[in-house]
Motif scaffolding. Structure first.
Motif, PDB file in Angstrom:
ATOM      1  N   ASP A 139       0.825  -1.204   0.000  1.00 45.63           N
ATOM      2  CA  ASP A 139       0.000   0.000   0.000  1.00 45.63           C
ATOM      3  C   ASP A 139       0.863   1.259   0.000  1.00 45.63           C
ATOM      4  OD1 ASP A 139      -2.718   0.878  -0.142  1.00 45.63           O
ATOM      5  OD2 ASP A 139      -2.451   1.718   1.861  1.00 45.63           O
ATOM      6  N   SER A 140       2.090   1.151   0.505  1.00 45.67           N
ATOM      7  CA  SER A 140       3.002   2.302   0.535  1.00 45.67           C
ATOM      8  C   SER A 140       3.418   2.734  -0.877  1.00 45.67           C
ATOM      9  CB  SER A 140       4.245   1.976   1.368  1.00 45.67           C
ATOM     10  OG  SER A 140       4.949   0.892   0.797  1.00 45.67           O
ATOM     11  N   ASN A 164       2.900   6.237  -2.050  1.00 45.45           N
ATOM     12  CA  ASN A 164       3.697   7.343  -1.510  1.00 45.45           C
ATOM     13  C   ASN A 164       4.550   8.022  -2.576  1.00 45.45           C
ATOM     14  OD1 ASN A 164       2.619   6.811   0.989  1.00 45.45           O
ATOM     15  ND2 ASN A 164       4.373   5.600   1.673  1.00 45.45           N
ATOM     16  N   SER A 213      -3.960   2.749  -2.511  1.00 42.17           N
ATOM     17  CA  SER A 213      -3.067   3.914  -2.518  1.00 42.17           C
ATOM     18  C   SER A 213      -2.636   4.301  -3.925  1.00 42.17           C
ATOM     19  CB  SER A 213      -1.833   3.639  -1.658  1.00 42.17           C
ATOM     20  OG  SER A 213      -1.033   2.636  -2.244  1.00 42.17           O
TER      21      SER A 213
END
Length: 190
Positions: free
Chosen positions: A12-13, A16, A36
């Protein structure tokens, strides 16, 4: 690039990377993209070929993409082309199970459009009029029986690959006579 790493999921990062413009996650085993992914608002080039996605994240329909390559995924039924994709220059939907395409009129800058081996695609909408930059169209290995007149009338369209389609030889001959400046390639390995 995370090409061919046999990934089953992305962390999910991944979202970023807010300023990411290009991604190649082709030839993995991705069934879905993390929520994300919707954070990647700057994405312009998405290469996602050869996974098992059955839908794209909602964000993709808002992005101003330049390339979308999603061949060999499990997309089915109707594939909708977003209005925000007006700047798309390459679109590859080959090897998917789509039956219909909507929104073709939004592809104003597309130069290469691939629908190779879309075995459930039996017809195309007659909405190619605004695809004025289209040069190469690949519709080989599909059950398509005829080409839309709006596609054939595009001045920029040069090459159409038609190998293994359901287009009758008589109709193909008619296309060649009516549009002599276009290459209708129905036998690439002859």
């Amino acid at each position: 690039s995370l090409y061919g790493l046999n990934l089953k999921e992305l962390p999910d990062s991944f979202g970023n990377f807010l300023f990411l413009k290009f991604i190649d996650i082709s030839n993995n085993q991705l069934k879905e993209l993390p929520p994300s992914f919707n954070n990647l608002a700057e994405l312009e080039y998405a290469h996602i070929n050869g996974n098992t996605l059955n839908k794209l994240p909602a964000l993709f329909y808002q992005l101003e993409l330049k390339e979308l390559l999603i061949a060999g995924n499990l997309l089915a039924d109707t594939f909708s082309i977003a209005e925000s994709w007006r700047g798309l220059t390459r679109l590859n939907l080959s090897g998917t199970s789509i039956r219909h395409i909507s929104g073709i009129e939004h592809l104003r800058k597309v130069e290469r459009f691939r629908l190779t081996a879309c075995r459930n695609l039996e017809s195309l909408p007659d909405t190619f009029k605004k695809c004025r930059k289209l040069k190469f169209f690949y519709i080989d290995h599909t059950p398509i029986q005829e080409l839309p007149s709006s596609l054939l009338k595009l001045n920029s369209l040069y090459y159409i690959l038609l190998d293994e389609t359901e287009i009758l030889k008589t109709l193909l001959h008619e296309y060649r006579v009516r549009y002599p400046r276009k290459v209708f390639d129905d036998c690439p390995n002859c």
